[in-house]
Design an enzyme around this catalytic site. Sequence first.
Site, PDB file in Angstrom:
ATOM      1  N   ASP A 155     -48.574  21.397 -38.005  1.00 19.66           N
ATOM      2  CA  ASP A 155     -47.350  22.178 -37.781  1.00 19.66           C
ATOM      3  C   ASP A 155     -46.914  22.122 -36.305  1.00 19.66           C
ATOM      4  O   ASP A 155     -47.538  21.413 -35.498  1.00 19.66           O
ATOM      5  CB  ASP A 155     -47.623  23.621 -38.234  1.00 19.66           C
ATOM      6  CG  ASP A 155     -46.418  24.255 -38.907  1.00 19.66           C
ATOM      7  OD1 ASP A 155     -45.277  23.847 -38.634  1.00 19.66           O
ATOM      8  OD2 ASP A 155     -46.631  25.178 -39.710  1.00 19.66           O
ATOM      9  N   GLU A 202     -42.926  18.876 -38.074  1.00 19.64           N
ATOM     10  CA  GLU A 202     -42.148  19.390 -36.934  1.00 19.64           C
ATOM     11  C   GLU A 202     -40.694  19.610 -37.322  1.00 19.64           C
ATOM     12  O   GLU A 202     -39.825  19.674 -36.469  1.00 19.64           O
ATOM     13  CB  GLU A 202     -42.342  18.543 -35.679  1.00 19.64           C
ATOM     14  CG  GLU A 202     -42.062  17.077 -35.791  1.00 19.64           C
ATOM     15  CD  GLU A 202     -40.584  16.779 -35.821  1.00 19.64           C
ATOM     16  OE1 GLU A 202     -40.057  16.667 -36.945  1.00 19.64           O
ATOM     17  OE2 GLU A 202     -39.969  16.633 -34.749  1.00 19.64           O
ATOM     18  N   TRP A 203     -40.467  19.760 -38.646  1.00 15.28           N
ATOM     19  CA  TRP A 203     -39.189  20.256 -39.164  1.00 15.28           C
ATOM     20  C   TRP A 203     -38.021  19.316 -38.864  1.00 15.28           C
ATOM     21  O   TRP A 203     -36.866  19.738 -38.839  1.00 15.28           O
ATOM     22  CB  TRP A 203     -38.896  21.659 -38.615  1.00 15.28           C
ATOM     23  CG  TRP A 203     -40.089  22.557 -38.593  1.00 15.28           C
ATOM     24  CD1 TRP A 203     -40.980  22.757 -39.621  1.00 15.28           C
ATOM     25  CD2 TRP A 203     -40.563  23.367 -37.502  1.00 15.28           C
ATOM     26  NE1 TRP A 203     -41.959  23.647 -39.234  1.00 15.28           N
ATOM     27  CE2 TRP A 203     -41.729  24.035 -37.941  1.00 15.28           C
ATOM     28  CE3 TRP A 203     -40.104  23.596 -36.200  1.00 15.28           C
ATOM     29  CZ2 TRP A 203     -42.438  24.902 -37.124  1.00 15.28           C
ATOM     30  CZ3 TRP A 203     -40.803  24.467 -35.384  1.00 15.28           C
ATOM     31  CH2 TRP A 203     -41.959  25.104 -35.851  1.00 15.28           C
ATOM     32  N   GLY A 204     -38.357  18.051 -38.580  1.00 14.87           N
ATOM     33  CA  GLY A 204     -37.287  17.097 -38.307  1.00 14.87           C
ATOM     34  C   GLY A 204     -36.638  17.252 -36.951  1.00 14.87           C
ATOM     35  O   GLY A 204     -35.653  16.571 -36.658  1.00 14.87           O
ATOM     36  N   ASN A 259     -37.422  16.333 -33.952  1.00 13.61           N
ATOM     37  CA  ASN A 259     -37.429  15.176 -33.058  1.00 13.61           C
ATOM     38  C   ASN A 259     -37.157  13.882 -33.818  1.00 13.61           C
ATOM     39  O   ASN A 259     -37.606  12.818 -33.391  1.00 13.61           O
ATOM     40  CB  ASN A 259     -38.779  15.068 -32.340  1.00 13.61           C
ATOM     41  CG  ASN A 259     -39.081  16.272 -31.490  1.00 13.61           C
ATOM     42  OD1 ASN A 259     -38.574  16.408 -30.387  1.00 13.61           O
ATOM     43  ND2 ASN A 259     -39.901  17.173 -31.997  1.00 13.61           N
ATOM     44  N   ASP A 265     -38.026  24.798 -43.462  1.00 12.74           N
ATOM     45  CA  ASP A 265     -38.737  25.146 -44.689  1.00 12.74           C
ATOM     46  C   ASP A 265     -37.819  25.239 -45.909  1.00 12.74           C
ATOM     47  O   ASP A 265     -36.657  25.614 -45.809  1.00 12.74           O
ATOM     48  CB  ASP A 265     -39.432  26.498 -44.520  1.00 12.74           C
ATOM     49  CG  ASP A 265     -40.691  26.394 -43.687  1.00 12.74           C
ATOM     50  OD1 ASP A 265     -40.939  25.320 -43.112  1.00 12.74           O
ATOM     51  OD2 ASP A 265     -41.415  27.396 -43.606  1.00 12.74           O
TER      52      ASP A 265
END
Lengths: 390, 383
Positions: free
Chosen positions: A147, A180-182, A184, A202
């Site tokens: 995460d 990393e939730w997109g 980067n 999420d």
Amino acid sequence: MKKLLCLFLCFSIPVFARKFDGLATTPPMGWNTWNTFASNISETLVEQTADTMVASGMRDAGYVYIVLDDTWMAMKRDANGDLVGDPVKFPHGMKALGDYLHARGFKFGIYNCAGATTCAGFPGSRGHEFQDARLYASWGVDYLKYDWCDHGTANGPETYRIMSDALTAAGRPIVFSLCEWGQNQPWLWAEPVGHLWRTTGDIYASYDGINKWSSGWKVNLDKQVGLEKYAGPGHWNDPDMLEVGNQGLTLAESRAHFSFWCLLAAPLIAGNDVRVMTPAVRDILTNKDAIAVDQDPLGHQGFRFLVDTKKGVEIWAKELSNKEWAVCVLNTGKAPASLTVNWSDLTFLDAQYYKVRDLWSKKDVGTAPTPYTATVDSHDVLFLRLTPSN
Amino acid sequence: MKRLLPLFLCIASAGFGQKFENVAPTPPMGWNSWNTFQAGINEALIEQTAEAMIANGMRDAGYVYVNLDDTWSAKERDANGDLAGDPVKFPHGMKALGDFLHARGFKFGIYNCAGSLTCAGFPGERGHEFQDARRYASWGVDYLKEDWCYTGTANAPETYRIMRDALREAGRPMVLSLCEWGQSRPWLWGGPVAELWRTTEDIYPSYNRVKQILDLQVGLAGYAGPGHWNDPDMLEVGNGSLTFAESRAHFSLWCMLAAPLIAGNDVRHMTPEVRDILTNREVIALDQDPLGREGFRFRVDSKNHVEIWAKELSGGEWGICLLNNGSTPAAYTVDWQDITFLSGQYYHLRDLWAKAPVGRTPALYTTTIAPHDVALLRLKPGY
């Protein structure tokens, strides 16, 4: 110091390792604790879940990774700086849990975070990457979800490379799942680093709801447009775990959600309480024809071909091996609708005739190019497989 | 996952630590193996150096950190991922070396790198920070120089904070010396992270290089103070092509800068003249003045090739350094009325190299300065 030395040496020494190759040649399948249980996890829950997945046929359908998400560990590292499992939640320790899972044909997944602490405030891996990787390997871990909370100003690609290198150094092949939730654009740099990477924030159990940090599956789906070219065997876009069967989705919405995740070649990580799921939900998750679309060895991610907001229809398609295709037709409207697929409009089809099979009714429903018409419920799909025929 | 949670928790949990307080209230002083010996280091050299520093008065003059630079470690970590000293260079191990130094009144400094490898290709700190910090603490390390090779695209402030937190957690007070060559302007963010930070790329023993580095300190004085120092790199006093005058000027100006004074010569074989530079207590006192102000360049007289640097000291005193940057002797007169930062009218002047009083303000001060040499004065208020 010694920049001069670096000028000579920095180019001659291989500095960064590569992830383990040969893992996740098709999108990983399994189950994760978070979507239903959040921090309420325990050895008993995980063992019951595993046992149920054997009985319900999920394991044999391909769901082999059982992944502990956040909150599995004790709040403090030990005197050597090693992580330890929460002694109350996991009284026999993490190695024993891994052994339990392995003995039943599962693989063992675990979670940590690239920051100083996990999202739930447990010890993160920042500065402990190699030590933690060695410990996971000693526990028999097969999958690490990693995460991005509490990372300060750290550079995403560089930080994830540290853990990737640490896993390689530890020597046990472990699927590395970047979360990393997109932020980067991991699809641009993560292929040598990990096996899958989240592309969005999420998911939550909703069709198209939007919260501050989470969204319904249709919102995540829309964000996959354009990313299909970055996925392939060993490196997958991850639109987040499944909410199939969770409160907030109708059965039709769960079915459509699952169909699209299969069409996206997404990791299929169930997130419901599989111990108490209904037969209808089980039948979604274990539909082998749908799963075969996801797991097709060609490894192409599906793409959006058509959006017709007036008619309330979207058509998505995924190329399969042997010139077969999967096509998903979504009714985005609020009422049932009669939808017609004019195969001649689907310009990517290059054979003249296809046998058309409906993967949910499990019936052959005609031959392209003869148009196919069916009634589709609100937020439901036609999920079709096209096989070239003479 | 779970971006909702951190909103609540990140504020509540102390994710980041603090550096140790009061480990470098004045600029660190010591010796480092790199400038002269590079990879040619070993236990015997370090022990001989320490012994020599006792005999020649360096230790008692304040040079207490004896620092190993790159190449001290074995090429591979052990099976637990722990660092080990090179078993040939340091047959008794690193703890034994630390014990040797501590028993003789020194402190033990060591080196590593924030990247995956050190600059010389030895195992770096990246991803091992907490484990290594614990290791250093167990060896009795007092000072860590942390380099910046093989860091890829890593973010320097964040990366150095990891080591800061790791040292803090290991629990042994250690000076953290950042060596990222000034690339990320560490003076802007280094204060809460470390005790000192390099401001430039490496020094080497030539007057021109010393002067280049000196020039790069202009404007940085405001960022230094007790516990957080700009580091214009280690001393080359007594090394290479530096003349006696150039070594003396280099040393004088580093003291004016409140720079860390980390000698880099072979102190076992230095000349009495070099020793006298390094151990001039009146000059060192400028560096170590408890007010902790870094000196600033007050004037550049390009016609006469003379620069005037000034450093405020405690008790209303001042250090003044006149540098002849030219290649011929400079006859120079200071009219104290031009020295506008002086608040008082009357100061006694003392020449710190001649170790003699040389008049008082407001009378003009005239001297002749050899090429690349300095006149170094201390001004004390009083009739």
